[in-house]
Design an enzyme around this catalytic site. Sequence first.
Site, PDB file in Angstrom:
ATOM      1  N   GLY A  26      -6.685   0.137  27.269  1.00  8.87           N
ATOM      2  CA  GLY A  26      -5.457  -0.380  27.860  1.00  8.87           C
ATOM      3  C   GLY A  26      -5.861  -1.298  29.001  1.00  8.87           C
ATOM      4  O   GLY A  26      -6.762  -0.975  29.786  1.00  8.87           O
ATOM      5  N   ALA A  28      -4.665  -2.320  31.888  1.00 14.17           N
ATOM      6  CA  ALA A  28      -4.604  -1.923  33.299  1.00 14.17           C
ATOM      7  C   ALA A  28      -5.717  -0.928  33.629  1.00 14.17           C
ATOM      8  O   ALA A  28      -6.390  -1.050  34.661  1.00 14.17           O
ATOM      9  CB  ALA A  28      -3.232  -1.320  33.621  1.00 14.17           C
ATOM     10  N   CYS A 133       1.737   0.580  20.198  1.00 12.39           N
ATOM     11  CA  CYS A 133       0.500   0.933  20.898  1.00 12.39           C
ATOM     12  C   CYS A 133       0.804   1.808  22.120  1.00 12.39           C
ATOM     13  O   CYS A 133       1.818   2.530  22.144  1.00 12.39           O
ATOM     14  CB  CYS A 133      -0.286  -0.325  21.284  1.00 12.39           C
ATOM     15  SG  CYS A 133      -2.024   0.025  21.700  1.00 12.39           S
ATOM     16  N   ASP A 202      -2.275  -7.597  26.687  1.00 12.25           N
ATOM     17  CA  ASP A 202      -3.676  -7.657  27.140  1.00 12.25           C
ATOM     18  C   ASP A 202      -3.934  -8.956  27.867  1.00 12.25           C
ATOM     19  O   ASP A 202      -4.731  -9.003  28.810  1.00 12.25           O
ATOM     20  CB  ASP A 202      -4.619  -7.480  25.958  1.00 12.25           C
ATOM     21  CG  ASP A 202      -4.608  -6.030  25.535  1.00 12.25           C
ATOM     22  OD1 ASP A 202      -3.699  -5.655  24.777  1.00 12.25           O
ATOM     23  OD2 ASP A 202      -5.453  -5.258  26.021  1.00 12.25           O
ATOM     24  N   LYS A 213      -1.792  -5.670  21.173  1.00 24.31           N
ATOM     25  CA  LYS A 213      -2.307  -4.920  20.022  1.00 24.31           C
ATOM     26  C   LYS A 213      -1.806  -5.498  18.700  1.00 24.31           C
ATOM     27  O   LYS A 213      -0.638  -5.847  18.561  1.00 24.31           O
ATOM     28  CB  LYS A 213      -1.871  -3.463  20.159  1.00 24.31           C
ATOM     29  CG  LYS A 213      -2.294  -2.510  19.068  1.00 24.31           C
ATOM     30  CD  LYS A 213      -3.776  -2.447  18.830  1.00 24.31           C
ATOM     31  CE  LYS A 213      -4.601  -2.156  20.049  1.00 24.31           C
ATOM     32  NZ  LYS A 213      -6.048  -2.162  19.809  1.00 24.31           N
TER      33      LYS A 213
HETATM   34  C1  RUB Z   1      -4.026  -1.564  24.235  1.00 22.26           C
HETATM   35  C2  RUB Z   1      -2.881  -2.504  24.182  1.00 22.26           C
HETATM   36  C3  RUB Z   1      -1.851  -2.370  25.275  1.00 22.26           C
HETATM   37  C4  RUB Z   1      -2.210  -3.341  26.394  1.00 22.26           C
HETATM   38  C5  RUB Z   1      -1.365  -3.088  27.641  1.00 22.26           C
HETATM   39  O1  RUB Z   1      -5.031  -1.874  23.322  1.00 22.26           O
HETATM   40  O2  RUB Z   1      -2.787  -3.398  23.369  1.00 22.26           O
HETATM   41  O3  RUB Z   1      -0.576  -2.696  24.814  1.00 22.26           O
HETATM   42  O4  RUB Z   1      -3.563  -3.176  26.753  1.00 22.26           O
HETATM   43  O5  RUB Z   1      -1.692  -1.829  28.201  1.00 22.26           O
HETATM   44  P1  RUB Z   1      -6.366  -0.985  23.254  1.00 22.26           P
HETATM   45  P2  RUB Z   1      -1.417  -1.535  29.745  1.00 22.26           P
HETATM   46  O6  RUB Z   1      -5.941   0.414  22.953  1.00 22.26           O
HETATM   47  O7  RUB Z   1      -7.172  -1.626  22.160  1.00 22.26           O
HETATM   48  O8  RUB Z   1      -7.047  -1.112  24.608  1.00 22.26           O
HETATM   49  O9  RUB Z   1       0.028  -1.858  29.969  1.00 22.26           O
HETATM   50  O10 RUB Z   1      -1.717  -0.077  29.927  1.00 22.26           O
HETATM   51  O11 RUB Z   1      -2.303  -2.427  30.548  1.00 22.26           O
END
Ligand code: RUB
Length: 326
Positions: A26, A28, A133, A202, A213
């Site tokens: 993710g 963040a 996701c 991302d 995702k």
């Molecule tokens: C995670 C993904 C999330 C973004 C945003 O992909 O696509 O939607 O990263 O996440 P993966 P956040 O599982 O391949 O890392 O809002 O927590 O930054």
Amino acid sequence: MTADRPAVAPAVLETATAIESMETRGAAAIADATAAALAAQAEESDATTPEAFRAELQAAARELYETRPTAVSLPNALRYVFRGLEGETVAELRTATIDRAEQFRGDLEQAQDRLGQVGANRLKDGDVVMTHCHSTDALACVKAAVESGKDLEAIVKETRPRKQGHITAGELRGWDVPVTLIVDNAAHRYLDAADHVLVGADSIAADGSVINKIGTSGLAVSARERGVPVVVAAQTIKLHPDTLTGHTVEIERRAETEVLSTAEREAITDGRPDDPGPAVENPAFDVTPPRHVDAIVTEHGQFPPESIVILMRELFGETTAEPWER
Ligand code: RUB
């Protein structure tokens, strides 16, 4: 340390491995872990000159940078820490790195809270959100709405191949939000029951395209066709400054075995000795064009995707430097 290979702290290598293996995942969380790893590098460094200290920190940054290519929050975290690297002595540089990393991590948390409040304003009592996701930014909006007393429900897409939808379902259930888990292929059918599609990002490109995702773009097309608004919750660390100067965002390709296990491959080839089985493509992310996105919710408020470039210029200027260059 050898002359040509600056020492990278074990904590940095551990963080890089955790990001690469998606134990830390993710955008963040990746940014947060990156800043923490730079602070650990600073703490553990036994460099005796400012030049050696900087070289080590840069080597640590490269190590982290090369883990996952799509989430721009990672280089943006590096940029933030390196921009504040003022100091004449090793001790000053060490303190500057640690302080800067701490500040970044604190800002990150606050930004997510503020973003959550903005996103919550879009959600009405009784609304149903469809998620894809697992995004902490998207969930911050739901959490803020629930905490303000709104009753929400969620339709959670499983999100093949790694099923991060299960993490989303777990968090939502922890807040007592009723959850219906669906396979990705059922999304179109269940959109009629949704009031919002709510996803994270991302990276966000200068033209307002959202990189998230794999499956986000298909979901957005379906949602547009069904008249369901698509909301992207993304802190400004997701804005990709390099896209201001024409660079594209690299889409990470992951292992074939995430899609097709060795046993499944063997079942397909059914013992045929010369048959390698199917080719497998496994891109982790896709690009949703701005015309399929209704709003990007950030800690600075909500923006139509086409105007995100203004915020981007304000925050980053025009930079194509490596994240560790100033
Ligand atoms: C995670 C993904 C999330 C973004 C945003 O992909 O696509 O939607 O990263 O996440 P993966 P956040 O599982 O391949 O890392 O809002 O927590 O930054």
